[in-house]
Design a protein around this motif. Structure first.
Motif, short mmCIF file in Angstrom:
data_model
loop_
_atom_site.label_atom_id
_atom_site.label_comp_id
_atom_site.label_asym_id
_atom_site.label_seq_id
_atom_site.Cartn_x
_atom_site.Cartn_y
_atom_site.Cartn_z
N PHE A 136 -0.25 -2.16 12.21
CA PHE A 136 -0.85 -1.53 13.38
C PHE A 136 -1.25 -0.13 13.00
CE2 PHE A 136 -0.97 0.81 17.35
CZ PHE A 136 -1.63 -0.05 18.19
N GLN A 137 -2.53 0.18 13.15
CA GLN A 137 -3.02 1.46 12.65
C GLN A 137 -2.48 2.64 13.46
OE1 GLN A 137 -7.12 2.75 13.14
NE2 GLN A 137 -7.28 3.03 10.95
N GLY A 138 -2.05 3.68 12.74
CA GLY A 138 -1.61 4.91 13.38
C GLY A 138 -0.14 4.93 13.74
N LEU A 139 0.56 3.81 13.59
CA LEU A 139 1.96 3.73 13.98
C LEU A 139 2.89 4.06 12.81
CD1 LEU A 139 3.83 3.06 16.34
CD2 LEU A 139 3.68 0.65 15.70
N ALA A 140 2.41 3.91 11.59
CA ALA A 140 3.27 4.09 10.42
C ALA A 140 3.82 5.51 10.33
CB ALA A 140 2.50 3.74 9.15
N SER A 141 2.98 6.51 10.53
CA SER A 141 3.44 7.89 10.40
C SER A 141 4.47 8.22 11.46
CB SER A 141 2.25 8.86 10.49
OG SER A 141 1.55 8.68 11.71
N THR A 142 4.31 7.70 12.67
CA THR A 142 5.28 7.93 13.74
C THR A 142 6.63 7.29 13.39
OG1 THR A 142 3.51 7.96 15.39
CG2 THR A 142 5.76 7.62 16.19
N LEU A 143 6.59 6.06 12.89
CA LEU A 143 7.82 5.37 12.51
C LEU A 143 8.51 6.06 11.34
CD1 LEU A 143 6.74 1.63 12.79
CD2 LEU A 143 8.29 2.87 14.30
N ARG A 144 7.73 6.58 10.40
CA ARG A 144 8.33 7.27 9.26
C ARG A 144 9.11 8.49 9.73
NH1 ARG A 144 9.04 10.98 6.10
NH2 ARG A 144 7.86 12.37 7.45
N GLY A 145 8.55 9.21 10.69
CA GLY A 145 9.23 10.39 11.23
C GLY A 145 10.54 10.02 11.93
N PHE A 146 10.51 8.98 12.75
CA PHE A 146 11.72 8.55 13.44
C PHE A 146 12.76 8.05 12.44
CE2 PHE A 146 9.02 7.68 17.39
CZ PHE A 146 9.43 8.86 18.00
N ALA A 147 12.32 7.33 11.40
CA ALA A 147 13.25 6.81 10.40
C ALA A 147 13.94 7.94 9.65
CB ALA A 147 12.51 5.89 9.42
N ALA A 148 13.19 9.00 9.33
CA ALA A 148 13.77 10.15 8.63
C ALA A 148 14.82 10.83 9.49
CB ALA A 148 12.67 11.13 8.23
N GLU A 149 14.57 10.91 10.78
CA GLU A 149 15.52 11.53 11.70
C GLU A 149 16.82 10.73 11.81
OE1 GLU A 149 13.51 11.86 15.39
OE2 GLU A 149 12.10 13.40 14.72
N ARG A 150 16.73 9.42 11.62
CA ARG A 150 17.89 8.54 11.82
C ARG A 150 18.47 8.01 10.52
NH1 ARG A 150 14.85 9.07 15.82
NH2 ARG A 150 15.50 8.76 17.99
N SER A 151 18.11 8.61 9.41
CA SER A 151 18.58 8.10 8.11
C SER A 151 20.07 8.31 7.91
CB SER A 151 17.80 8.76 6.98
OG SER A 151 18.03 10.16 6.97
N GLU A 152 20.63 9.39 8.47
CA GLU A 152 22.06 9.67 8.38
C GLU A 152 22.56 9.59 6.94
OE1 GLU A 152 23.95 6.95 11.02
OE2 GLU A 152 23.17 7.92 12.84
N GLY A 153 21.82 10.22 6.06
CA GLY A 153 22.21 10.27 4.67
C GLY A 153 21.78 9.09 3.84
N ARG A 154 21.28 8.03 4.48
CA ARG A 154 20.82 6.87 3.75
C ARG A 154 19.38 7.09 3.27
NH1 ARG A 154 21.97 2.54 8.37
NH2 ARG A 154 21.04 4.29 9.50
N VAL A 155 18.98 6.28 2.30
CA VAL A 155 17.61 6.36 1.82
C VAL A 155 16.68 5.76 2.87
CG1 VAL A 155 15.99 5.63 0.03
CG2 VAL A 155 18.35 6.21 -0.58
N SER A 156 15.67 6.51 3.25
CA SER A 156 14.73 6.02 4.27
C SER A 156 13.89 4.89 3.70
CB SER A 156 13.80 7.14 4.73
OG SER A 156 14.54 8.16 5.39
N PRO A 157 13.50 3.93 4.51
CA PRO A 157 12.66 2.83 4.02
C PRO A 157 11.29 3.34 3.60
CG PRO A 157 12.75 2.80 6.40
CD PRO A 157 13.74 3.83 5.96
N ARG A 158 10.67 2.64 2.68
CA ARG A 158 9.30 2.95 2.30
C ARG A 158 8.38 2.36 3.36
NH1 ARG A 158 8.94 1.31 -3.95
NH2 ARG A 158 6.99 2.49 -3.87
N ILE A 159 7.38 3.12 3.76
CA ILE A 159 6.50 2.72 4.86
C ILE A 159 5.13 2.36 4.30
CG2 ILE A 159 5.53 3.37 7.09
CD1 ILE A 159 8.55 3.36 7.11
N VAL A 160 4.63 1.19 4.72
CA VAL A 160 3.30 0.74 4.32
C VAL A 160 2.45 0.59 5.59
CG1 VAL A 160 1.94 -1.04 3.15
CG2 VAL A 160 4.28 -0.53 2.38
#
Length: 341
Positions: free
Chosen positions: A260-284
């Motif tokens: 879905f176009q335009g959603l990846a960058s938003t999800l990457r930001g939320f994932a970084a906020e919730r990583s809690e020290g874990r490695v964040s997933p790679r976003i495509v």
């Protein structure tokens, strides 16, 4: 000063060439070198030549206008803006006007009796009513994206992306890290799944099977519950994204393929906020949004090259309308990968 209209004969006399060569240069026909074409057009402009389009159309039984229809309820606006600009620019190159159909169903306020030479249908759906209505009006159709087999005989040509190849390239890029890939395909609930998105799902499943990994799909529950107008898709409620992201993080996927176009960058930001020290997933991002995803080097962005996508469809339709003898009526559109540095 004479008010006599400048003609092709006048331009031919000025340059000392044949009028047929002038005509071909002005209208993009025949074999004319780029230098001769430019010279003829510059001379025509200097002399004040105005094309008698009505006479051309009468001789060719053509109207000089192409129709273009995009899916209703667009969300990926930057992609479709680039796509439409590509269609518009290509129409200018071939000397055609462009009519934009905002809807193509039986309730369309635009009469299908408005004369057009051919039409381009973007993102066909299964049993697409737009294709049916153009076919009923005997208007040649080229699609941006594949059609279902039941409608294949109703279209004159197709420009589409080989999503099997694209998905394989994405996985190969992810493999370069040396880590095992545990992917998930992220989708958004849509009332009707367009065929291109069905092809993405099939390609993702096929690539996962080749690699012996589970093909997981997650539908992000983020459409609003607001009433939806006829033929339109619900708007997205981004307030529900953080909760959905938190659930995804708990499943420890290593790669999120966002269809879905335009959603990846938003999800990457939320994932970084919730990583809690874990490695964040790679976003495509499939496809990547040029205004957000493509600007973030940490996102692997699949560029559908929307402008060229639209222009290619126009040129294919132009060849169909000219009756070119070449049997090829399908063009595979090339994509590019950026980011994930």
């Amino acid at each position: 000063m004479s008010s006599r209209r400048v003609t092709i004969v006048d331009i031919a006399d000025e340059l000392g060439i044949s009028k047929s060569l002038v005509s071909n240069a002005l209208h993009g026909r025949g074999r004319v070198s780029a230098s001769t074409r430019d010279l003829v057009r510059e001379t025509a402009e200097r002399m004040g030549y105005v094309s008698n389009r009505a006479a051309q159309q009468l001789r060719s039984s053509r109207y000089g206008t192409l129709g273009f229809t995009v899916p209703p309820g667009l969300r990926a606006l930057s992609f479709y803006m680039e796509l439409t600009l590509g269609v518009s620019d290509a129409c200018s190159e071939i000397g055609s006007d462009l009519m934009l159909y905002t809807r193509g169903d039986e309730r369309s306020p635009v009469s299908m009796n408005v004369p057009i030479d051919g039409a381009i249908v973007c993102d066909p759906q299964p049993g697409d009513t737009r294709i049916g209505r153009f076919a009923q009006a005997r208007v040649p159709v080229v699609t941006i994206g594949d059609v279902d087999p039941a409608q294949a005989t109703r279209v004159a040509g197709t420009v589409s992306i080989d999503f099997g190849k694209v998905t394989a390239e994405v996985f190969s890029h992810l493999d370069e890290s040396g880590e095992s890939v545990r992917p998930v395909l992220l989708l958004v609930d849509l009332p009707v799944i367009p065929i291109w998105l069905q092809e993405v799902r099939e390609a993702f499943g096929s690539e996962c099977r080749k690699r012996g990994v589970e093909a997981r799909e997650v539908r992000l529950p983020i459409p609003t519950d607001a009433p939806v107008a006829h033929g339109r898709q619900p708007l997205l409620d981004s307030s529900r994204l953080p909760e959905a992201t938190s659930r995804l993080m708990k499943d420890s996927y290593t790669a999120w393929l966002v269809a879905f176009q335009g959603l990846a960058s938003t999800l990457r930001g939320f994932a970084a906020e919730r990583s809690e020290g874990r490695v964040s997933p790679r976003i495509v991002a499939m496809p990547g949004d040029p205004m957000s995803d493509a600007l973030d080097a940490r996102i692997l962005s699949v560029d559908f090259r929307a402008h060229d996508y639209g222009a290619t469809a126009v040129h294919l339709l132009h060849r169909v309308l000219r009756g070119d003898p070449a049997p090829v009526r399908h063009t595979t559109h090339r994509t590019e990968l950026y980011g994930d540095n």
